[in-house]
Write a protein that holds these residues in place. Structure first.
Motif, PDB file in Angstrom:
ATOM      1  N   LEU A 153      65.559  38.998   6.805  1.00 40.50           N
ATOM      2  CA  LEU A 153      66.844  38.310   6.716  1.00 40.50           C
ATOM      3  C   LEU A 153      66.995  37.275   7.823  1.00 40.50           C
ATOM      4  O   LEU A 153      67.482  36.155   7.589  1.00 40.50           O
ATOM      5  N   ALA A 154      66.574  37.633   9.039  1.00 45.99           N
ATOM      6  CA  ALA A 154      66.657  36.683  10.151  1.00 45.99           C
ATOM      7  C   ALA A 154      65.756  35.475   9.912  1.00 45.99           C
ATOM      8  O   ALA A 154      66.155  34.324  10.162  1.00 45.99           O
ATOM      9  N   THR A 155      64.546  35.717   9.418  1.00 48.75           N
ATOM     10  CA  THR A 155      63.633  34.609   9.126  1.00 48.75           C
ATOM     11  C   THR A 155      64.187  33.717   8.031  1.00 48.75           C
ATOM     12  O   THR A 155      64.094  32.484   8.102  1.00 48.75           O
ATOM     13  N   THR A 156      64.785  34.332   7.018  1.00 46.30           N
ATOM     14  CA  THR A 156      65.400  33.559   5.937  1.00 46.30           C
ATOM     15  C   THR A 156      66.535  32.697   6.471  1.00 46.30           C
ATOM     16  O   THR A 156      66.708  31.539   6.053  1.00 46.30           O
ATOM     17  N   GLY A 157      67.318  33.234   7.400  1.00 44.28           N
ATOM     18  CA  GLY A 157      68.407  32.459   7.986  1.00 44.28           C
ATOM     19  C   GLY A 157      67.913  31.244   8.746  1.00 44.28           C
ATOM     20  O   GLY A 157      68.484  30.148   8.634  1.00 44.28           O
ATOM     21  N   VAL A 158      66.847  31.422   9.536  1.00 43.99           N
ATOM     22  CA  VAL A 158      66.281  30.290  10.284  1.00 43.99           C
ATOM     23  C   VAL A 158      65.718  29.249   9.316  1.00 43.99           C
ATOM     24  O   VAL A 158      65.921  28.037   9.498  1.00 43.99           O
ATOM     25  N   ALA A 159      65.023  29.710   8.276  1.00 46.02           N
ATOM     26  CA  ALA A 159      64.465  28.772   7.292  1.00 46.02           C
ATOM     27  C   ALA A 159      65.577  28.027   6.560  1.00 46.02           C
ATOM     28  O   ALA A 159      65.470  26.811   6.312  1.00 46.02           O
ATOM     29  N   ALA A 160      66.671  28.730   6.222  1.00 42.09           N
ATOM     30  CA  ALA A 160      67.789  28.082   5.532  1.00 42.09           C
ATOM     31  C   ALA A 160      68.449  27.025   6.413  1.00 42.09           C
ATOM     32  O   ALA A 160      68.819  25.940   5.929  1.00 42.09           O
ATOM     33  N   ALA A 161      68.596  27.323   7.721  1.00 41.68           N
ATOM     34  CA  ALA A 161      69.183  26.343   8.638  1.00 41.68           C
ATOM     35  C   ALA A 161      68.301  25.102   8.744  1.00 41.68           C
ATOM     36  O   ALA A 161      68.805  23.962   8.771  1.00 41.68           O
ATOM     37  N   THR A 162      66.980  25.284   8.785  1.00 40.08           N
ATOM     38  CA  THR A 162      66.061  24.151   8.865  1.00 40.08           C
ATOM     39  C   THR A 162      66.138  23.305   7.599  1.00 40.08           C
ATOM     40  O   THR A 162      66.199  22.072   7.662  1.00 40.08           O
ATOM     41  N   VAL A 163      66.124  23.966   6.432  1.00 40.42           N
ATOM     42  CA  VAL A 163      66.208  23.241   5.159  1.00 40.42           C
ATOM     43  C   VAL A 163      67.542  22.506   5.044  1.00 40.42           C
ATOM     44  O   VAL A 163      67.602  21.374   4.533  1.00 40.42           O
ATOM     45  N   CYS A 164      68.621  23.127   5.528  1.00 36.77           N
ATOM     46  CA  CYS A 164      69.941  22.479   5.475  1.00 36.77           C
ATOM     47  C   CYS A 164      69.956  21.196   6.300  1.00 36.77           C
ATOM     48  O   CYS A 164      70.501  20.170   5.860  1.00 36.77           O
ATOM     49  N   LEU A 165      69.353  21.228   7.489  1.00 32.78           N
ATOM     50  CA  LEU A 165      69.300  20.029   8.313  1.00 32.78           C
ATOM     51  C   LEU A 165      68.474  18.934   7.639  1.00 32.78           C
ATOM     52  O   LEU A 165      68.841  17.750   7.675  1.00 32.78           O
ATOM     53  N   LEU A 166      67.358  19.308   7.017  1.00 32.49           N
ATOM     54  CA  LEU A 166      66.549  18.321   6.299  1.00 32.49           C
ATOM     55  C   LEU A 166      67.320  17.729   5.125  1.00 32.49           C
ATOM     56  O   LEU A 166      67.233  16.523   4.852  1.00 32.49           O
ATOM     57  N   TRP A 167      68.065  18.573   4.431  1.00 31.92           N
ATOM     58  CA  TRP A 167      68.855  18.081   3.298  1.00 31.92           C
ATOM     59  C   TRP A 167      69.930  17.095   3.769  1.00 31.92           C
ATOM     60  O   TRP A 167      70.144  16.044   3.145  1.00 31.92           O
ATOM     61  N   LEU A 168      70.630  17.427   4.848  1.00 35.97           N
ATOM     62  CA  LEU A 168      71.646  16.524   5.378  1.00 35.97           C
ATOM     63  C   LEU A 168      71.033  15.203   5.798  1.00 35.97           C
ATOM     64  O   LEU A 168      71.624  14.122   5.590  1.00 35.97           O
ATOM     65  N   GLU A 169      69.856  15.242   6.400  1.00 37.85           N
ATOM     66  CA  GLU A 169      69.192  14.006   6.816  1.00 37.85           C
ATOM     67  C   GLU A 169      68.802  13.171   5.603  1.00 37.85           C
ATOM     68  O   GLU A 169      68.935  11.934   5.609  1.00 37.85           O
ATOM     69  N   SER A 170      68.307  13.822   4.560  1.00 41.49           N
ATOM     70  CA  SER A 170      67.931  13.074   3.354  1.00 41.49           C
ATOM     71  C   SER A 170      69.146  12.428   2.697  1.00 41.49           C
ATOM     72  O   SER A 170      69.055  11.338   2.131  1.00 41.49           O
ATOM     73  N   ARG A 171      70.303  13.101   2.749  1.00 44.64           N
ATOM     74  CA  ARG A 171      71.530  12.526   2.184  1.00 44.64           C
ATOM     75  C   ARG A 171      71.909  11.225   2.887  1.00 44.64           C
ATOM     76  O   ARG A 171      72.461  10.313   2.262  1.00 44.64           O
ATOM     77  N   PHE A 172      71.613  11.129   4.171  1.00 46.99           N
ATOM     78  CA  PHE A 172      71.941   9.916   4.921  1.00 46.99           C
ATOM     79  C   PHE A 172      71.182   8.708   4.365  1.00 46.99           C
ATOM     80  O   PHE A 172      71.716   7.586   4.335  1.00 46.99           O
ATOM     81  N   PHE A 173      69.922   8.926   3.943  1.00 50.80           N
ATOM     82  CA  PHE A 173      69.102   7.819   3.456  1.00 50.80           C
ATOM     83  C   PHE A 173      69.207   7.636   1.940  1.00 50.80           C
ATOM     84  O   PHE A 173      68.630   6.688   1.388  1.00 50.80           O
ATOM     85  N   ARG A 174      69.933   8.533   1.267  1.00 52.48           N
ATOM     86  CA  ARG A 174      70.092   8.383  -0.181  1.00 52.48           C
ATOM     87  C   ARG A 174      70.899   7.128  -0.512  1.00 52.48           C
ATOM     88  O   ARG A 174      70.637   6.455  -1.517  1.00 52.48           O
ATOM     89  N   ARG A 175      71.874   6.827   0.331  1.00 53.72           N
ATOM     90  CA  ARG A 175      72.733   5.677   0.062  1.00 53.72           C
ATOM     91  C   ARG A 175      71.972   4.359   0.074  1.00 53.72           C
ATOM     92  O   ARG A 175      72.321   3.415  -0.608  1.00 53.72           O
TER      93      ARG A 175
END
Length: 326
Positions: A23-45
């Motif tokens: 569960l802890a590893t999944t949480g860290v992986a989810a936080a990393t993926v969330c940051l990557l997703w937010l960064e990709s949204r910035f360049f989507r525009r």
């Protein structure tokens, strides 16, 4: 703690404990993926998500290369000079490689990134990498604690395969200077070729090329000896099967019968060319006390021939932790 030790520790945990780490590893992986997703949204525009993805793939390649440039030169130099080389790489070669890779990849991408945008991607990449790295380093102390707790256990795993050895009864002995000790022999079945003997220490499995140096192996048999002040050894034996594959099983002595037995006196029968102890004993758990007229007693490793005028008597070397090999 290296990856092998981490995997060994996780595999030895109970299902409930392992679930918490998952569960802890999944949480860290989810936080990393969330940051990557937010960064990709910035360049989507600006329609540069594909270019961003190409730069991030380059980041995955640049990260281990940068780490190697940072660490390997420092490891090649000993002492304080190694620390100086580390800091020199930290402020020169490592940032040049990391940011240079992002600038070049950002320029080659289509549509591309400006120099400042590429440098910003380099910094944001470091911030994103910091999430799993922080999780990894934060897990070190809990993993060490878990390994120590595992090292105190003496329950064999439920899926432990049958050991192709005949385990003789644990025998207690009293030894002058050492007090109560225990011995046990594991007799290999015909056709078994022993490859490795490892002992779990503090939850870890120290690696040795062929056999564990703390215990005696004769052919494919294994002979154990340990002091009463120590925990019974917890071993992992690897052997070559008839089909050529390597099998592994764990073993620890069953102390129930030993606790009911009366301890015998540890003795040895002396011959002209050696001695026969009452139980197999690793050679370097013994030392020779050499006596010579006019000189103080001194010790010598077992096996060296006596010099002229020497009279030898054999003594057992007793200490809290034995260090031995046949």
């Amino acid at each position: 703690m290296d990856w092998t030790q981490i995997l060994d520790t996780l595999n030895a945990m109970t299902p409930a404990e392992r679930r918490q780490w998952e569960l802890a590893t999944t949480g860290v992986a989810a936080a990393t993926v969330c940051l990557l997703w937010l960064e990709s949204r910035f360049f989507r525009r600006s329609g540069r998500v594909a270019s961003w993805l190409a730069v991030r793939i380059a980041s995955l390649i640049a990260a281990p290369l940068t780490f190697a440039v940072l660490v390997m030169p420092a490891q090649a130099v000993s002492g304080m000079e190694g620390l100086a080389v580390f800091y020199l790489s930290l402020f020169t070669a490592a940032p040049l490689l990391w940011f240079g890779c992002h600038i070049i990849c950002g320029r080659l991408a289509s549509p591309g990134f400006s120099r400042n945008e590429s440098i910003a991607l380099g910094f944001s990449g470091l911030a994103i990498l910091a999430v799993p790295l922080t999780g990894f380093f934060a897990a070190q102390n809990p993993l060490h604690d878990a390994a120590r707790q595992i090292g105190l256990r003496r329950e064999l795993p439920a899926d432990n395969p049958p050991l192709p050895y005949r385990a003789e009864t644990v025998t207690p002995y009293t030894m002058p200077g050492a007090g109560l000790i225990y011995t046990q022999s594991l007799q290999a079945e015909p056709g078994i070729r022993l490859q490795r003997v490892e002992q779990r220490l503090g939850g870890y499995w120290p690696a040795y090329d062929i056999e564990h140096p703390d215990y005696c192996t004769h052919g494919n048999d294994v002979h154990l000896m340990w002091a009463a002040q120590e925990l019974p050894p917890y071993l992992r034996l690897s052997w070559l099967q008839s089909d050529g594959r390597t099998a592994t099983a764990e073993f620890t002595p069953n102390m129930a019968s030993a606790d009911k037995s009366t301890a015998q006196i540890f003795s040895a029968n002396f011959r002209d060319n050696g001695l026969d102890p009452v139980a197999p004993i690793p050679r370097v758990r013994m030392h020779l006390i050499l006596l010579k007229e006019g000189l103080p007693d001194y010790t010598e490793i077992l096996g060296n021939p006596p010099e002229a005028g020497e009279h030898r008597r054999v003594a057992i070397f007793a200490e809290r932790f034995f260090r031995a090999s046949c």
